[in-house]
Enzyme design. Structure first.
Site, short mmCIF file in Angstrom:
data_model
loop_
_atom_site.label_atom_id
_atom_site.label_comp_id
_atom_site.label_asym_id
_atom_site.label_seq_id
_atom_site.Cartn_x
_atom_site.Cartn_y
_atom_site.Cartn_z
N TYR A 31 46.89 45.75 36.22
CA TYR A 31 46.09 46.39 36.96
C TYR A 31 45.30 45.32 37.90
O TYR A 31 45.37 44.25 37.45
CB TYR A 31 44.88 47.14 36.49
CG TYR A 31 43.82 46.46 35.53
CD1 TYR A 31 43.82 45.86 34.54
CD2 TYR A 31 42.57 46.24 36.56
CE1 TYR A 31 42.81 44.93 33.79
CE2 TYR A 31 41.45 45.43 36.06
CZ TYR A 31 41.75 45.25 34.53
OH TYR A 31 40.62 44.40 34.13
N ARG A 50 49.32 38.66 42.62
CA ARG A 50 48.79 38.52 41.11
C ARG A 50 49.49 39.80 40.34
O ARG A 50 49.94 39.94 39.30
CB ARG A 50 47.68 38.36 40.79
CG ARG A 50 47.16 38.20 39.27
CD ARG A 50 45.77 37.55 39.13
NE ARG A 50 44.92 38.56 39.37
CZ ARG A 50 43.54 38.31 39.38
NH1 ARG A 50 43.13 37.06 38.97
NH2 ARG A 50 42.67 39.25 39.62
N LYS A 153 47.42 40.61 33.76
CA LYS A 153 46.24 41.29 33.90
C LYS A 153 46.63 42.74 33.58
O LYS A 153 46.97 43.47 34.31
CB LYS A 153 45.64 41.22 35.36
CG LYS A 153 44.40 41.82 35.34
CD LYS A 153 43.49 41.11 36.63
CE LYS A 153 42.19 41.70 36.50
NZ LYS A 153 41.44 41.75 35.45
N GLU A 186 37.46 31.96 28.61
CA GLU A 186 36.83 32.66 29.61
C GLU A 186 35.91 33.80 29.00
O GLU A 186 35.68 33.92 27.84
CB GLU A 186 37.83 33.26 30.46
CG GLU A 186 38.92 34.07 29.81
CD GLU A 186 40.01 34.80 30.77
OE1 GLU A 186 39.98 34.55 32.10
OE2 GLU A 186 40.72 35.17 30.02
N1 PDD Z 1 38.36 40.70 36.21
N2 PDD Z 1 39.00 36.86 33.72
C1 PDD Z 1 39.27 38.03 33.33
C2 PDD Z 1 39.54 38.13 31.95
C3 PDD Z 1 38.87 39.00 34.11
O1 PDD Z 1 39.46 40.19 33.85
C4 PDD Z 1 38.81 38.63 35.44
C5 PDD Z 1 38.76 39.69 36.64
C6 PDD Z 1 38.53 37.16 35.97
C7 PDD Z 1 38.18 36.63 37.26
O2 PDD Z 1 39.41 36.97 38.23
P1 PDD Z 1 39.07 37.37 39.77
O3 PDD Z 1 38.14 36.15 40.20
O4 PDD Z 1 40.29 37.35 40.53
O5 PDD Z 1 38.27 38.81 39.92
C8 PDD Z 1 38.80 36.26 34.86
C9 PDD Z 1 38.08 41.81 37.03
C10 PDD Z 1 36.80 41.85 38.02
C11 PDD Z 1 38.10 43.30 36.17
O6 PDD Z 1 38.79 43.05 35.19
O7 PDD Z 1 37.62 44.23 36.69
#
Ligand code: PDD
Length: 291
Positions: A31, A50, A153, A186
């Site tokens: 996703y 991505r 993801k 993270e």
């Molecule tokens: N999450 N790390 C994880 C585990 C994440 O799920 C996300 C993003 C990020 C940050 O990625 P980005 O800058 O591309 O949003 C880091 C989104 C917001 C979500 O799961 O809804």
């Protein structure tokens, strides 16, 4: 609310998927969470890239042609009256292996399921930016990349959900996850940065984290500003002794962290470099928007 499901828009009452969908049965899917500022989508093509990389990593075909995504996302926003001058949009794309008999073989599912949901974006409340947020360090470790690479993801989100449960139980804003080597990784939905003696530090991708799109932008804006930047493997001690800390993701942008494991971080207030980087991010945002 209109939802794009497979090949058409349906209203939420009719947005149903089968109990045989392998996304539900096995968490077999990927996703993206995307957002708009007004009618412009932030880093749209990078998010779609991505999505494709995640899908490729699990051998899943993306059933929407690359050129069709922009119009599809625009229609998904317009139908729900979001992504306009009044209301920024939250956009969620989910791809699953699709419907097939019980069993792990992806070949059981001839057609992937695709879902696009949009809704009004609700940004974090201003007081969190003013005071900063608190983290606890989760007992749950971030997935070992050799088992399930955090760069995918994936809709298999239990690793993050278990850490989120720990944060909720501790009444903290979120959990910080360490990796298999006890290095910083993270948070449950965001990347981590900290500042030590004017140097901006963030765990490298090799630590087993998502290649966050906001993270990438912060790194490149910091380099443009000649801020010293390091990506590496860091310990919890290094974080606890840092001067500043913040989190990045698509919906929060740059969120200051002022406490870790109940102890104050730095002065216990959002730090000057954190504030400056958020300001630089906001000023440069128009460079990263796509109609
Ligand atoms: N999450 N790390 C994880 C585990 C994440 O799920 C996300 C993003 C990020 C940050 O990625 P980005 O800058 O591309 O949003 C880091 C989104 C917001 C979500 O799961 O809804």
């Amino acid at each position: 609310m209109w939802i794009y499901l497979n090949d058409r828009f349906v209203d939420d009452a009719n947005a149903m998927i089968s109990v045989f969908d392998h996304g539900l049965l096995y968490g077999d899917g990927v996703y993206e969470t995307i957002r708009s500022y007004g009618d412009q989508i932030f880093m749209r093509d990078e998010h779609l890239d991505r999505l494709r990389r995640s899908a490729d990593a699990i051998g899943l075909r993306v059933p929407v042609a690359e050129d069709d995504w922009p119009a599809l996302l625009n229609e998904a926003m317009q139908r729900n009256d979001v992504g306009n001058e009044q209301i920024d949009a939250y956009i969620r794309i989910t791809l699953s292996r699709g419907v097939g008999d019980i069993g792990l073989d992806p070949a059981l599912c001839p057609t992937p399921t695709v879902i696009v949901m949009t809704k009004p974006l609700s940004p974090p409340p201003p007081h969190q930016y003013q005071s900063g947020v608190d983290l606890i360090v989760a007992k749950t470790r971030r997935n070992y990349p050799g088992a399930l690479d955090p760069q995918i993801k994936s809709t298999s989100f239990l690793n993050n959900i278990l850490a989120k449960r720990e944060a909720i139980a501790a009444q903290a804003f979120d959990s910080l996850l360490l990796n298999w080597e006890s290095h910083l990784a993270e948070c449950t939905v965001s990347n981590l940065f900290f500042v030590t003696n004017g140097r901006l530090r963030t765990p490298s991708l090799a630590c087993g984290i998502l290649d966050g799109i906001t993270r990438r932008i912060i790194l490149s804006l910091a380099r443009e500003e000649a801020i010293r930047v390091e990506e590496g493997a860091y310990t919890l001690d290094q974080l606890v002794q840092a001067d500043e800390c913040f989190l990045t993701n698509t919906t929060m942008e740059v969120m200051p962290v002022t406490s870790v494991n109940r102890g104050p971080l730095g002065t216990g207030k959002p730090g000057p470099l954190t504030r400056r980087l958020h300001q630089i991010f906001v000023t440069n945002r128009p460079r990263f928007l796509q109609a």
